[in-house]
Design an enzyme around this catalytic site. Sequence first.
Site: not given
Length: 365
Positions: A67, A112-113, A116, A175, A178, A268
């Site tokens: 990132k 995942n969460r 950002f 995403s 957000t 995945g």
Amino acid sequence: MSFSLLEKLALKGLHQMDAETAHGVTIKALKSGLLPSCNKAADPRLARHLWDLQFPNPVGMAAGFDKNGEVPDALLKAGFGFTEVGSVTPKPQPGNPKPRVFRLPKDRGVINRFGFNNEGHIALRQRMETRKGRPGIVGINVGANKDAADRVADYVSGIEAFADLAHYFTVNVSSPNTPGLRNLQARDALAELLIGVMSARDSQTQKFGRKVPVLLKIAPDVDDRELEEICGEVLSKQLDGLIVSNTTISREGLMPDVNAEQAGGLSGRPLFRRSTIVLAKVRKLVGPDLPLIGVGGIDSAEAAWAKITAGADLVQLYSALVYEGMGLVERILDGLAEHLDRNGFSSLQDAVGINMDGWAKASLV
């Protein structure tokens, strides 16, 4: 090339840690040079020339792994044909509370969460400036801050901040972590965003003399009508490509697991089929010439080949490394060369989209 004993032991050790800690350890190992480089050049038949860029091979590191632009050169040395840093937002932000990433080992998946989490434009710019002039393609994935009053302005700011450093840009509206971000995929909102972004890119072209390619990264959770509208806007606003796709909010078909219902985006292997079907549909909608990057569930040469034959010019991966290690890149490149031999193709380009119709008609289950 099979798993080395060292790689197996390293993966076993990483899986003793929680997923985010393991990710941090991997970044540190790459920084320190502890992970082995890939010393073998990819088969020249795997090279692709897109826009004004020469990709030595089609396998890229997807956004989200690096990132903050800490290890792009280490990733390129590991065998990736290109890498993508970010998502980066104008202001630094911590992201969502931990824990926020979860392995699903029975499904070879990850949820995942992150939200950002990143160090912002200034920190990334400082790192990217230090590698200016080095070989290797590094894209920059731009996003908007969670608390942005004007999200379009945040994306425009990203274009302006990195136009002299990015080999290409990815505009990430996909995403799920957000709130409201995916709403930017709706036609009117998307049109406004793309007008702003492309105008900013064109202004920077006048300033720096290079037309930086701009790609849009979309979600796999769109219906056919929404997909038609997205592709229509991409073509009418003359974007340079699409990345298909980000994570899914679907949990369909997952095996029972304590983490299977965690909130966030699923990536995945469970994402592979859904994202590949959407990729093929996009290829049919945009025609043969617009560059597409296929991402979602690539964990083998066979999966990478399927993405390419569904319509991808390039591919990206990330989550599979949790289970397969960095040696996966070389195994995929070797396998793709074998597929070319088997099919009598002289270049990877010959394979792009040859199974598009089959994938576009496939069912999600």
